[in-house]
Design a protein around this motif. Sequence first.
Motif, PDB file in Angstrom:
ATOM      1  N   THR A   1      11.153 -11.930  -7.013  1.00 34.65           N
ATOM      2  CA  THR A   1      10.842 -10.913  -5.992  1.00 34.65           C
ATOM      3  C   THR A   1       9.361 -11.011  -5.591  1.00 34.65           C
ATOM      4  OG1 THR A   1      10.732  -9.349  -7.838  1.00 34.65           O
ATOM      5  CG2 THR A   1      12.648  -9.194  -6.392  1.00 34.65           C
TER       6      THR A   1
ATOM      7  N   ARG B   1       5.442 -12.194  -1.421  1.00 31.73           N
ATOM      8  CA  ARG B   1       4.252 -12.933  -0.947  1.00 31.73           C
ATOM      9  C   ARG B   1       4.566 -13.674   0.350  1.00 31.73           C
ATOM     10  NH1 ARG B   1       3.179 -12.854  -6.347  1.00 31.73           N
ATOM     11  NH2 ARG B   1       4.626 -14.518  -6.837  1.00 31.73           N
TER      12      ARG B   1
ATOM     13  N   TYR C   1       0.367  -2.218  -1.625  1.00 34.82           N
ATOM     14  CA  TYR C   1       0.718  -2.005  -3.044  1.00 34.82           C
ATOM     15  C   TYR C   1       0.335  -3.226  -3.861  1.00 34.82           C
ATOM     16  CZ  TYR C   1       3.691   1.763  -1.250  1.00 34.82           C
ATOM     17  OH  TYR C   1       4.152   2.878  -0.637  1.00 34.82           O
ATOM     18  N   MET C   2       0.664  -4.396  -3.322  1.00 34.73           N
ATOM     19  CA  MET C   2       0.435  -5.633  -4.075  1.00 34.73           C
ATOM     20  C   MET C   2      -1.047  -5.883  -4.312  1.00 34.73           C
ATOM     21  SD  MET C   2       3.316  -7.969  -2.266  1.00 34.73           S
ATOM     22  CE  MET C   2       3.185  -9.388  -3.332  1.00 34.73           C
TER      23      MET C   2
ATOM     24  N   LEU D   1       3.378  -1.284  -8.007  1.00 35.64           N
ATOM     25  CA  LEU D   1       4.715  -1.752  -7.640  1.00 35.64           C
ATOM     26  C   LEU D   1       5.061  -1.292  -6.231  1.00 35.64           C
ATOM     27  CD1 LEU D   1       6.831  -1.157 -10.877  1.00 35.64           C
ATOM     28  CD2 LEU D   1       5.615  -3.217 -10.141  1.00 35.64           C
TER      29      LEU D   1
ATOM     30  N   ILE E   1      12.621  -3.051  -2.589  1.00 36.23           N
ATOM     31  CA  ILE E   1      13.017  -4.177  -3.436  1.00 36.23           C
ATOM     32  C   ILE E   1      14.534  -4.217  -3.595  1.00 36.23           C
ATOM     33  CG2 ILE E   1      12.909  -4.997  -5.834  1.00 36.23           C
ATOM     34  CD1 ILE E   1      10.397  -5.523  -4.435  1.00 36.23           C
TER      35      ILE E   1
ATOM     36  N   GLY F   1      11.006 -11.078 -12.191  1.00 37.19           N
ATOM     37  CA  GLY F   1      10.223  -9.992 -11.567  1.00 37.19           C
ATOM     38  C   GLY F   1      11.087  -8.844 -11.083  1.00 37.19           C
TER      39      GLY F   1
ATOM     40  N   ASP G   1      -4.304 -10.777  -6.498  1.00 42.47           N
ATOM     41  CA  ASP G   1      -4.025  -9.792  -7.550  1.00 42.47           C
ATOM     42  C   ASP G   1      -4.279 -10.342  -8.960  1.00 42.47           C
ATOM     43  OD1 ASP G   1      -1.794 -11.429  -7.521  1.00 42.47           O
ATOM     44  OD2 ASP G   1      -0.332  -9.799  -7.543  1.00 42.47           O
TER      45      ASP G   1
END
Length: 219
Positions: free
Chosen positions: A31, A36, A52-53, A58, A64, A85, A162
């Motif tokens: 995921t 990405r 969020y990323m 999350l 998701i 993930g 990240d």
Amino acid sequence: MNLIFLGPPGSGKGTQAKRIAGQLGLLHLSTGDLLREAVKNSTELGKKAKAYMEVGELVPDTLIIGLIEEKLRSGQLDGGFILDGFPRTIPQAETLKQMFAKNNKNINRSILLDVSDAEVIRRLSGRFYCPICNAGYNYPHQLPKKEGLCDNDGAKLMRRPDDEEAVVKNRLDVYKRQTEPIVDFYRKETILSEIAAEGAGPDEITNRLLQEIKRLKKV
Ligand code: AMP
């Protein structure tokens, strides 16, 4: 075989899932990779997920779960898979269970790659990747042949935004609060395996995982 690889960021679950899926002819579904890609292409999903990323939080469960539902509907999961993930929260794990039950599918096993916090921080601060082919490298243990360049296509290696230190700490914290409880969820369902994933090279960890999967096939 339908498998889930669990573990903290930097546990090597992405690398191992890719290798093992390749060897066993399973679909590798990450995921993180899908998100990405969505961010890179500025899709609606990517625009929603980006903020969020960037801070290591999350992405909301609904976004998701929509992604996984789409994969299920398209039939891409029919030949066996390794989820990498996902699930990442208890609601995701519960929804996955219900979604699969409705479609007469099940998860054979959840495999936890066990790694200490200190090792996670050490690994993530040395992690680089190729923006063209997505190959992963790690300083000082998995170096490219030419410094800073991908072995496959010569592209300049990059760091994931990240993977910066403050974000890494937050991702680890988020893992402990939101994701670790699903280890117990699968333990209670009696479909959890735990593999020691440090103190040995990536090839040895791949062997450990393959042996465990072989053992599960016999049970
Ligand atoms: P990963 O490559 O698996 O470390 O994922 C990178 C980032 O994508 C995470 O830090 C989250 O922001 C997001 N992400 C990936 N998978 C999920 C998921 N199942 N639920 C929520 N957010 C996710």
